[in-house]
Scaffold this active site. Structure first.
Site, PDB file in Angstrom:
ATOM      1  N   GLU A  76      46.855  36.445  33.701  1.00  0.00           N
ATOM      2  CA  GLU A  76      46.080  37.554  34.278  1.00  0.00           C
ATOM      3  C   GLU A  76      44.966  37.970  33.311  1.00  0.00           C
ATOM      4  O   GLU A  76      43.848  38.258  33.731  1.00  0.00           O
ATOM      5  CB  GLU A  76      47.027  38.722  34.597  1.00  0.00           C
ATOM      6  CG  GLU A  76      46.361  40.038  34.974  1.00  0.00           C
ATOM      7  CD  GLU A  76      45.491  39.998  36.226  1.00  0.00           C
ATOM      8  OE1 GLU A  76      45.454  38.957  36.912  1.00  0.00           O
ATOM      9  OE2 GLU A  76      44.815  41.005  36.501  1.00  0.00           O
ATOM     10  N   GLU A 116      36.635  36.488  35.324  1.00  0.00           N
ATOM     11  CA  GLU A 116      36.036  37.172  36.475  1.00  0.00           C
ATOM     12  C   GLU A 116      34.832  38.022  36.098  1.00  0.00           C
ATOM     13  O   GLU A 116      33.828  38.011  36.799  1.00  0.00           O
ATOM     14  CB  GLU A 116      37.069  38.108  37.134  1.00  0.00           C
ATOM     15  CG  GLU A 116      38.089  37.434  38.006  1.00  0.00           C
ATOM     16  CD  GLU A 116      39.040  38.444  38.641  1.00  0.00           C
ATOM     17  OE1 GLU A 116      39.226  38.386  39.860  1.00  0.00           O
ATOM     18  OE2 GLU A 116      39.596  39.291  37.916  1.00  0.00           O
ATOM     19  N   ARG A 150      33.278  44.081  49.533  1.00  0.00           N
ATOM     20  CA  ARG A 150      33.637  42.903  50.330  1.00  0.00           C
ATOM     21  C   ARG A 150      32.651  41.755  50.145  1.00  0.00           C
ATOM     22  O   ARG A 150      32.883  40.654  50.642  1.00  0.00           O
ATOM     23  CB  ARG A 150      33.703  43.280  51.811  1.00  0.00           C
ATOM     24  CG  ARG A 150      34.722  44.344  52.117  1.00  0.00           C
ATOM     25  CD  ARG A 150      34.686  44.719  53.575  1.00  0.00           C
ATOM     26  NE  ARG A 150      35.219  43.655  54.405  1.00  0.00           N
ATOM     27  CZ  ARG A 150      36.488  43.539  54.741  1.00  0.00           C
ATOM     28  NH1 ARG A 150      37.348  44.428  54.343  1.00  0.00           N
ATOM     29  NH2 ARG A 150      36.896  42.540  55.491  1.00  0.00           N
ATOM     30  N   CYS A 159      32.849  39.698  54.403  1.00  0.00           N
ATOM     31  CA  CYS A 159      31.641  40.500  54.490  1.00  0.00           C
ATOM     32  C   CYS A 159      32.048  41.866  55.028  1.00  0.00           C
ATOM     33  O   CYS A 159      33.173  42.061  55.453  1.00  0.00           O
ATOM     34  CB  CYS A 159      30.651  39.859  55.440  1.00  0.00           C
ATOM     35  SG  CYS A 159      30.360  38.130  55.063  1.00  0.00           S
ATOM     36  N   LYS A 203      35.982  41.216  46.902  1.00  0.00           N
ATOM     37  CA  LYS A 203      37.232  41.964  46.740  1.00  0.00           C
ATOM     38  C   LYS A 203      38.296  41.475  47.710  1.00  0.00           C
ATOM     39  O   LYS A 203      39.453  41.376  47.382  1.00  0.00           O
ATOM     40  CB  LYS A 203      36.935  43.441  46.979  1.00  0.00           C
ATOM     41  CG  LYS A 203      38.123  44.357  46.788  1.00  0.00           C
ATOM     42  CD  LYS A 203      38.409  44.546  45.324  1.00  0.00           C
ATOM     43  CE  LYS A 203      39.631  45.402  45.070  1.00  0.00           C
ATOM     44  NZ  LYS A 203      40.240  45.054  43.784  1.00  0.00           N
ATOM     45  N   LYS A 213      41.099  37.905  34.332  1.00  0.00           N
ATOM     46  CA  LYS A 213      40.235  39.097  34.222  1.00  0.00           C
ATOM     47  C   LYS A 213      38.980  38.775  33.411  1.00  0.00           C
ATOM     48  O   LYS A 213      37.880  39.130  33.786  1.00  0.00           O
ATOM     49  CB  LYS A 213      40.948  40.248  33.518  1.00  0.00           C
ATOM     50  CG  LYS A 213      41.971  41.041  34.265  1.00  0.00           C
ATOM     51  CD  LYS A 213      41.455  42.121  35.192  1.00  0.00           C
ATOM     52  CE  LYS A 213      41.230  41.607  36.580  1.00  0.00           C
ATOM     53  NZ  LYS A 213      42.324  41.221  37.368  1.00  0.00           N
ATOM     54  N   HIS A 239      52.010  21.284  23.457  1.00  0.00           N
ATOM     55  CA  HIS A 239      51.882  20.148  24.372  1.00  0.00           C
ATOM     56  C   HIS A 239      50.457  19.971  24.872  1.00  0.00           C
ATOM     57  O   HIS A 239      50.246  19.392  25.943  1.00  0.00           O
ATOM     58  CB  HIS A 239      52.863  20.319  25.543  1.00  0.00           C
ATOM     59  CG  HIS A 239      54.282  20.408  25.090  1.00  0.00           C
ATOM     60  ND1 HIS A 239      54.940  19.341  24.528  1.00  0.00           N
ATOM     61  CD2 HIS A 239      55.154  21.442  25.059  1.00  0.00           C
ATOM     62  CE1 HIS A 239      56.167  19.710  24.190  1.00  0.00           C
ATOM     63  NE2 HIS A 239      56.319  20.982  24.503  1.00  0.00           N
ATOM     64  N   ASN A 288      31.782  38.906  60.295  1.00  0.00           N
ATOM     65  CA  ASN A 288      32.583  38.705  59.083  1.00  0.00           C
ATOM     66  C   ASN A 288      33.594  37.604  59.401  1.00  0.00           C
ATOM     67  O   ASN A 288      34.298  37.694  60.399  1.00  0.00           O
ATOM     68  CB  ASN A 288      33.301  40.017  58.738  1.00  0.00           C
ATOM     69  CG  ASN A 288      34.399  39.821  57.716  1.00  0.00           C
ATOM     70  OD1 ASN A 288      34.318  38.931  56.872  1.00  0.00           O
ATOM     71  ND2 ASN A 288      35.432  40.651  57.798  1.00  0.00           N
ATOM     72  N   GLY A 289      33.646  36.555  58.567  1.00  0.00           N
ATOM     73  CA  GLY A 289      34.600  35.477  58.832  1.00  0.00           C
ATOM     74  C   GLY A 289      33.881  34.160  59.073  1.00  0.00           C
ATOM     75  O   GLY A 289      32.719  34.004  58.704  1.00  0.00           O
ATOM     76  N   TRP A 297      28.816  38.079  51.974  1.00  0.00           N
ATOM     77  CA  TRP A 297      29.322  37.169  50.934  1.00  0.00           C
ATOM     78  C   TRP A 297      29.237  35.794  51.567  1.00  0.00           C
ATOM     79  O   TRP A 297      29.983  35.473  52.494  1.00  0.00           O
ATOM     80  CB  TRP A 297      30.761  37.529  50.573  1.00  0.00           C
ATOM     81  CG  TRP A 297      31.301  36.747  49.435  1.00  0.00           C
ATOM     82  CD1 TRP A 297      31.173  37.034  48.099  1.00  0.00           C
ATOM     83  CD2 TRP A 297      32.080  35.549  49.502  1.00  0.00           C
ATOM     84  NE1 TRP A 297      31.827  36.084  47.348  1.00  0.00           N
ATOM     85  CE2 TRP A 297      32.385  35.165  48.179  1.00  0.00           C
ATOM     86  CE3 TRP A 297      32.563  34.753  50.548  1.00  0.00           C
ATOM     87  CZ2 TRP A 297      33.149  34.036  47.873  1.00  0.00           C
ATOM     88  CZ3 TRP A 297      33.307  33.632  50.253  1.00  0.00           C
ATOM     89  CH2 TRP A 297      33.586  33.286  48.922  1.00  0.00           C
TER      90      TRP A 297
HETATM   91  C1  G6P Z   1      40.240  38.147  45.467  1.00  0.00           C
HETATM   92  C2  G6P Z   1      40.076  39.309  44.508  1.00  0.00           C
HETATM   93  C3  G6P Z   1      41.259  39.360  43.552  1.00  0.00           C
HETATM   94  C4  G6P Z   1      42.553  39.440  44.338  1.00  0.00           C
HETATM   95  C5  G6P Z   1      42.685  38.295  45.342  1.00  0.00           C
HETATM   96  C6  G6P Z   1      43.847  38.528  46.299  1.00  0.00           C
HETATM   97  O1  G6P Z   1      40.118  36.954  44.787  1.00  0.00           O
HETATM   98  O2  G6P Z   1      38.865  39.175  43.769  1.00  0.00           O
HETATM   99  O3  G6P Z   1      41.149  40.506  42.706  1.00  0.00           O
HETATM  100  O4  G6P Z   1      43.638  39.407  43.443  1.00  0.00           O
HETATM  101  O5  G6P Z   1      41.512  38.198  46.136  1.00  0.00           O
HETATM  102  O6  G6P Z   1      43.555  39.655  47.090  1.00  0.00           O
HETATM  103  P1  G6P Z   1      44.639  40.543  47.769  1.00  0.00           P
HETATM  104  O7  G6P Z   1      43.860  41.600  48.491  1.00  0.00           O
HETATM  105  O8  G6P Z   1      45.413  39.665  48.716  1.00  0.00           O
HETATM  106  O9  G6P Z   1      45.517  41.108  46.708  1.00  0.00           O
END
Ligand code: G6P
Length: 608
Positions: free
Chosen positions: A480, A487, A27, A2, A603, A484, A503, A98-99, A74
């Site tokens: 990746e 997400e 966040r 958060c 994020k 993406k 397989h 936060n946490g 969040w």
């Molecule tokens: C979250 C974000 C991702 C990111 C991951 C790791 O899941 O949505 O985009 O890759 O955390 O975050 P970091 O800040 O450690 O790269």
């Protein structure tokens, strides 16, 4: 996860609090709230959903308080309702958090037995009641916070204001970041310097375990033993970066387009371009020649950057690499040898699982080299050496420019290791450096493919599943790509090693399944071509991302060809990341999704 803000101002602060929260929306953004002290009383306004809802409510009924706290949430405990939104409050105080408070159940029982009435499902509310309980026993606000902190277990950051106290703001940090901003007769608290950039660039960071008492005259810091300590403000660079979308529709697109610049900037930090050599801007924490094994850990996109790095370290430095996602690594009891190296990759430098794995590796005697984007982050500060990605603040939740900068740094490190270990000749090093130096320009070329990719996205937007295939470094890049797409468009997607197709996943292939094949002209090109033919033979809808001539080499009908510039083979992933990002971006845009703030994501994930 958060975002927290606190302001002690000269004028009513609620709108400034919201302004700062906007910069923290990355966040988390399922609800938000503000509390101020107005006429000695606590006044709160909270709203479900995004900040604009809170902003609207505040405009209807503005606050007059000159001290306030705010929060963008969040959800961890309790649904994202207004009732669970922060700040949480009693008749004495309001708190933002936060946490996670791990022992909140015990505390809740204890405080309920003493008569506290809980009105939310959050863990945060126990903090409000615990401090209130201590105040009722006669303690002043700061004494009550000092007494409460040792009773809270978990990783968190907190901000408090108190009824009747127009000149007091208290913050505390246990495992989640918190920064203090210094203004002229005004003081600030924020989850990061970026939030405070509109108000001040003089920032001090709380150390692990610290708590701070703010008045308009300044800050008094204490460590976890309540001993007064000094934390000096420094000039923050956060304001130097433009935190707006420029002329782009979304932050994500802006950040995709920043890649030629930030990859170039990052490269310049690691490479002596004229000498054709890597020049690390820090002392390596280990002797590369003595390493028998390298461990890499990370989460999400950063983990996939690490996966690609594994190929480079093994091929270019003949260094065996073990890589695992941090949430697994930290609990696996993996034996790690004293004196070996762990590379930790993280954009934010605050990801809880990544940090915990770092600490585990450290406890085993590993040296830590972190590849991070935020130099003041906890991971950076706890590392033996820091390899910065100079991507600038990344606001879009889906990581793009941080990823390519991570790849750039990992490639440079692999070359440095290969050189030191006698695997690479000076000539080969120069060849690799030339390949790296070419990447910013090639990224710029790849960006020119935006239009055909946007056109192709209309077909992808109709799919319910998408398969991405690749070999070698294109395999993690395929994952990746799938990540993406999941997400931001919410389409189910999987990234597979093309050689593994037969397989299992080959059973999925029919004319409704788009298969995106990443086929740079590299060591694996011919093999990938065979896999394309296998897909075509089963009627799959192929999107071929490869160089000029790839389509002819495959000699099959495709749904679309994305014809990439010719890219040097070793670091093709840095350039092929661009079509992967643009495909996800445009598919989500066609589908009308919230690209910068996709549902359920955050994020920076500072909870496990
Ligand atoms: C979250 C974000 C991702 C990111 C991951 C790791 O899941 O949505 O985009 O890759 O955390 O975050 P970091 O800040 O450690 O790269």
């Amino acid at each position: 996860m958060c975002g927290i803000v606190g302001i002690l101002g000269k004028e009513p602060v609620a709108f400034d609090v919201v302004e700062a929260l906007k910069r923290l929306e990355y966040r988390g953004y399922d609800s938000a709230g503000v509390a101020t002290i107005e006429g000695g009383e606590i006044r709160r306004t909270r709203a479900e959903g995004k900040l604009k809802n809170l902003d609207g409510k505040l405009r209807e009924a503005p606050h007059q308080g000159r001290v306030g706290i705010g929060h963008t949430r969040w959800a961890t405990h309790g649904r994202p309702t207004e009732n669970n939104a922060h700040p949480h409050a009693t008749d004495r105080l309001a708190v933002v958090h936060n946490g996670i408070i791990e022992n909140f159940r015990e505390l809740r029982e204890e405080l309920t037995a003493k008569g506290a009435v809980f009105v939310s499902q959050t863990d945060t509310e126990v903090v409000a009641h615990l401090v209130t309980d201590l105040m009722k026993s006669g303690l002043a606000p700061r004494e009550a916070v000092a007494a409460a902190l040792p009773r809270l277990h978990g990783a968190f950051a907190l901000g408090f204001i108190f009824g009747g106290e127009d000149n007091l703001l208290i913050g505390a940090r246990r495992g989640a970041p918190l920064a203090v901003g210094y203004g002229e007769g005004e003081m600030y608290l924020g989850s990061d310097a970026l939030a405070l950039a509109p108000f001040t660039d003089r920032i001090a960071y709380l150390e692990e375990g610290d708590w701070v008492v703010l008045t308009r005259d300044g800050a008094q810091y204490f460590d976890e033993t309540n001993t007064p300590v000094t934390r000096k403000p420094q000039k923050s660079q956060a304001g130097a970066y433009l935190v707006d979308k420029g002329n782009h529709r979304h932050f994500m697109l802006k950040e995709i387009y920043e890649q030629p610049e930030v990859v170039g900037r990052t490269l310049a930090h690691y490479v002596d371009m004229s000498a054709g050599k890597v020049q690390l801007p820090f002392d390596a924490p280990v002797d590369w020649t003595k390493l028998t094994r390298l461990s890499i850990t990370a989460c999400g996109t950063a983990f996939l950057a690490g996966q690609i790095g594994k190929y480079w370290f093994e091929r270019l430095a003949k260094l065996p690499v073990e890589i695992d996602i941090a949430s697994e690594f930290r609990y696996r009891d993996a034996p790690l040898d004293d004196g070996q190296l762990m590379i930790v990759v993280s954009q934010s430098g605050e990801t809880a699982d990544t940090l915990a794995t770092l600490r585990y590796a450290k406890s085993c005697g590993n040296k830590i080299l972190s590849v991070v984007n935020v130099p003041t982050s906890t991971i950076a500060r706890e590392s033996d050496a820091v390899a910065l990605t100079l991507a600038g603040p990344e606001i879009g939740v889906a990581s793009t420019k941080a990823f390519t900068c991570q790849l750039t740094v990992l490639a440079s490190l692999a070359i440095a290791a290969g050189r030191a270990r006698g695997v690479l000749s000076a000539e080969r090093e120069a060849e690799l450096i030339n390949a790296l130096i070419a990447t910013p320009g090639l990224i710029a070329d790849a960006l020119k493919l935006e239009e055909p990719i946007a056109a192709l996205s209309h077909s992808l937007a109709k799919a319910s599943d998408v398969l991405y295939l690749g070999r070698g470094t294109s395999y993690p890049l395929a994952m990746e790509g799938a990540l993406k797409l999941k997400e931001i468009s919410y389409i189910h997607a999987e990234g597979y090693a093309a050689g593994e197709l037969k397989h299992g996943p080959i059973a999925l292939i029919d004319e409704t399944l788009p298969v995106i094949v990443l086929a740079p002209r590299d060591h694996w090109f011919e093999k990938t071509v065979s896999n394309v033919q296998e897909v075509a033979a089963r009627g799959g809808e192929i999107v071929l991302v490869g160089p000029q001539g790839a389509s002819e080499a495959c000699a099959v009908a495709t749904l679309a060809d994305v014809t990439m510039p010719e890219v040097p083979p070793d670091f093709s992933a840095i350039v092929y990341a661009v079509p992967v990002q643009l495909i996800a971006y445009h598919t989500a845009v066609v589908m009308g999704k919230d690209v910068d703030q996709p549902r359920n994501l955050a994020k920076s994930v500072t909870v496990e």
